[in-house]
Write a protein that holds these residues in place. Sequence first.
Motif, PDB file in Angstrom:
ATOM      1  N   PHE A   1       1.166  -0.855  -0.143  1.00 30.91           N
ATOM      2  CA  PHE A   1       0.022   0.556   0.008  1.00 30.91           C
ATOM      3  C   PHE A   1       0.702   1.135  -0.004  1.00 30.91           C
ATOM      4  O   PHE A   1       0.468   1.950  -1.058  1.00 30.91           O
ATOM      5  CB  PHE A   1      -0.926   0.356   0.934  1.00 30.91           C
ATOM      6  N   HIS A   2       2.063   1.085   0.685  1.00 28.30           N
ATOM      7  CA  HIS A   2       3.246   2.505   0.323  1.00 28.30           C
ATOM      8  C   HIS A   2       3.354   2.399  -0.815  1.00 28.30           C
ATOM      9  O   HIS A   2       3.716   3.774  -1.628  1.00 28.30           O
ATOM     10  CB  HIS A   2       3.833   2.103   1.538  1.00 28.30           C
ATOM     11  N   THR A   3       3.721   1.400  -1.119  1.00 29.31           N
ATOM     12  CA  THR A   3       4.102   1.331  -3.069  1.00 29.31           C
ATOM     13  C   THR A   3       3.016   2.171  -3.980  1.00 29.31           C
ATOM     14  O   THR A   3       3.430   3.470  -4.461  1.00 29.31           O
ATOM     15  CB  THR A   3       4.481   0.559  -3.513  1.00 29.31           C
ATOM     16  N   ILE A   4       1.974   2.366  -3.884  1.00 24.11           N
ATOM     17  CA  ILE A   4       0.959   3.159  -4.200  1.00 24.11           C
ATOM     18  C   ILE A   4       1.007   4.170  -4.060  1.00 24.11           C
ATOM     19  O   ILE A   4       0.934   4.972  -5.121  1.00 24.11           O
ATOM     20  CB  ILE A   4      -0.454   2.559  -4.103  1.00 24.11           C
ATOM     21  N   PHE A   5       0.942   4.382  -3.334  1.00 19.80           N
ATOM     22  CA  PHE A   5       1.343   5.856  -2.380  1.00 19.80           C
ATOM     23  C   PHE A   5       2.702   6.568  -3.143  1.00 19.80           C
ATOM     24  O   PHE A   5       2.607   7.430  -3.600  1.00 19.80           O
ATOM     25  CB  PHE A   5       1.481   5.792  -1.316  1.00 19.80           C
ATOM     26  N   SER A   6       3.800   5.991  -2.528  1.00 24.36           N
ATOM     27  CA  SER A   6       5.196   6.921  -3.139  1.00 24.36           C
ATOM     28  C   SER A   6       5.197   6.694  -4.795  1.00 24.36           C
ATOM     29  O   SER A   6       5.810   7.353  -5.358  1.00 24.36           O
ATOM     30  CB  SER A   6       6.315   5.422  -2.609  1.00 24.36           C
ATOM     31  N   GLU A   7       4.895   5.641  -5.833  1.00 23.51           N
ATOM     32  CA  GLU A   7       4.619   5.128  -7.011  1.00 23.51           C
ATOM     33  C   GLU A   7       3.804   6.706  -7.394  1.00 23.51           C
ATOM     34  O   GLU A   7       4.854   7.549  -8.908  1.00 23.51           O
ATOM     35  CB  GLU A   7       4.213   4.355  -7.575  1.00 23.51           C
ATOM     36  N   VAL A   8       2.372   6.644  -7.269  1.00 22.32           N
ATOM     37  CA  VAL A   8       2.043   7.855  -7.777  1.00 22.32           C
ATOM     38  C   VAL A   8       2.319   9.063  -7.159  1.00 22.32           C
ATOM     39  O   VAL A   8       2.427  10.477  -8.282  1.00 22.32           O
ATOM     40  CB  VAL A   8       0.693   7.891  -7.110  1.00 22.32           C
ATOM     41  N   VAL A   9       2.790   9.588  -6.143  1.00 24.91           N
ATOM     42  CA  VAL A   9       2.915  10.971  -5.801  1.00 24.91           C
ATOM     43  C   VAL A   9       3.989  11.126  -6.151  1.00 24.91           C
ATOM     44  O   VAL A   9       4.581  12.605  -6.676  1.00 24.91           O
ATOM     45  CB  VAL A   9       3.503  11.134  -3.901  1.00 24.91           C
ATOM     46  N   THR A  10       5.259  10.773  -6.294  1.00 21.78           N
ATOM     47  CA  THR A  10       6.826  11.005  -7.061  1.00 21.78           C
ATOM     48  C   THR A  10       6.998  11.169  -8.736  1.00 21.78           C
ATOM     49  O   THR A  10       7.488  11.766  -9.105  1.00 21.78           O
ATOM     50  CB  THR A  10       7.791   9.995  -7.342  1.00 21.78           C
ATOM     51  N   ARG A  11       5.221  10.668  -9.392  1.00 24.40           N
ATOM     52  CA  ARG A  11       5.535  10.280 -10.619  1.00 24.40           C
ATOM     53  C   ARG A  11       4.678  12.196 -11.076  1.00 24.40           C
ATOM     54  O   ARG A  11       4.594  12.699 -11.989  1.00 24.40           O
ATOM     55  CB  ARG A  11       5.096   9.383 -11.413  1.00 24.40           C
ATOM     56  N   ALA A  12       4.029  12.328  -9.929  1.00 21.11           N
ATOM     57  CA  ALA A  12       3.521  13.693 -10.258  1.00 21.11           C
ATOM     58  C   ALA A  12       3.661  14.906 -10.574  1.00 21.11           C
ATOM     59  O   ALA A  12       3.131  15.810 -11.415  1.00 21.11           O
ATOM     60  CB  ALA A  12       3.028  13.509  -8.137  1.00 21.11           C
ATOM     61  N   PRO A  13       4.752  15.486 -10.155  1.00 19.88           N
ATOM     62  CA  PRO A  13       5.388  16.924 -10.388  1.00 19.88           C
ATOM     63  C   PRO A  13       6.056  16.710 -11.813  1.00 19.88           C
ATOM     64  O   PRO A  13       6.058  18.068 -13.224  1.00 19.88           O
ATOM     65  CB  PRO A  13       7.013  15.941  -9.823  1.00 19.88           C
ATOM     66  N   GLY A  14       5.814  15.605 -12.159  1.00 15.93           N
ATOM     67  CA  GLY A  14       6.673  15.602 -14.263  1.00 15.93           C
ATOM     68  C   GLY A  14       4.923  15.058 -14.757  1.00 15.93           C
ATOM     69  O   GLY A  14       5.023  14.926 -16.042  1.00 15.93           O
ATOM     70  N   LEU A  15       4.035  15.211 -14.245  1.00 16.48           N
ATOM     71  CA  LEU A  15       2.942  14.172 -15.173  1.00 16.48           C
ATOM     72  C   LEU A  15       1.993  16.007 -16.414  1.00 16.48           C
ATOM     73  O   LEU A  15       2.349  15.160 -17.443  1.00 16.48           O
ATOM     74  CB  LEU A  15       1.857  14.131 -14.322  1.00 16.48           C
ATOM     75  N   VAL A  16       2.550  16.828 -16.056  1.00 17.94           N
ATOM     76  CA  VAL A  16       1.581  17.753 -16.831  1.00 17.94           C
ATOM     77  C   VAL A  16       3.009  18.063 -17.721  1.00 17.94           C
ATOM     78  O   VAL A  16       2.870  18.270 -19.010  1.00 17.94           O
ATOM     79  CB  VAL A  16       1.134  19.175 -16.039  1.00 17.94           C
TER      80      VAL A  16
END
Length: 263
Positions: free
Chosen positions: A78-93
């Motif tokens: 469950f932490h991996t879900i959080f970490s993967e999405v959050v660390t990718r977020a700054p570069g999504l846009v």
Amino acid sequence: MFLLLKHRDLFMQLLKRDVLMRYKGSFLGIAWSIINPLIMLTIYTFVFSVVFQARWGTAAVGTNKTEYALLLFIGLIFHTIFSEVVTRAPGLVLGNPNYVTKVVFPLELLSIVSLFNALIHSIISIIILLLAMFFIAGQIHLTVVLLPLIYIPLCFFVLGISWFISSIGVFFRDTSYFINIVVQILFFVTPIFYPVTALPESFQPLMMLNPMTGVIENARAILFYGNLPDWVWFIKTLGISLVIMVLGYIWFKKTKKAFADVM
């Protein structure tokens, strides 16, 4: 939910592309989604249960290494879900400048795609966990049917954070470096290697403000112990996560009008 229904065809195309791009060019492909968590689980279990002689909770008789590994694996999933999405977020846009110039393109869909990509791989890890529990303990608790409920506050929380960070990442290009540090800190202050009850009572209320705490502890109750979730805790976690998601969405919608001007 309305956003997904409105753009379901576009969402499926983006998700398919996102999943395929994740392992593009690799020899083992999607097999890494199985190999990676198993390697990390082995390393963490060895370090904490063998090197540091850690035990689960405060009981005089601790869990054995197999039980510790299973409890640890649940937290990691469950932490991996959080970490993967959050660390990718700054570069999504930032990573999709062509979408920014298209007025009709729903940029907020990018965070949802990122979340579902992580969820797909978490399901693979859950299957590995259930198989391990079956072969080790000889059973899988019937409470596993309640697991989808645990994902609801997790998705709300992660989605809200992703919308907020992906927006900030457009205006401040150093956001990704800062987020990587924060995620590493949260890795140790979230009850992944230990239960909340292992902390001093004065720290427990503070730990419970973290939505990930409620998600992971209730997931362990359902998957490992065969207990029902703590419904009071679940409702509190759901409420906090829902507020974060709504605020994150509002922030993203308000700020995305300026994306084209700074990219």
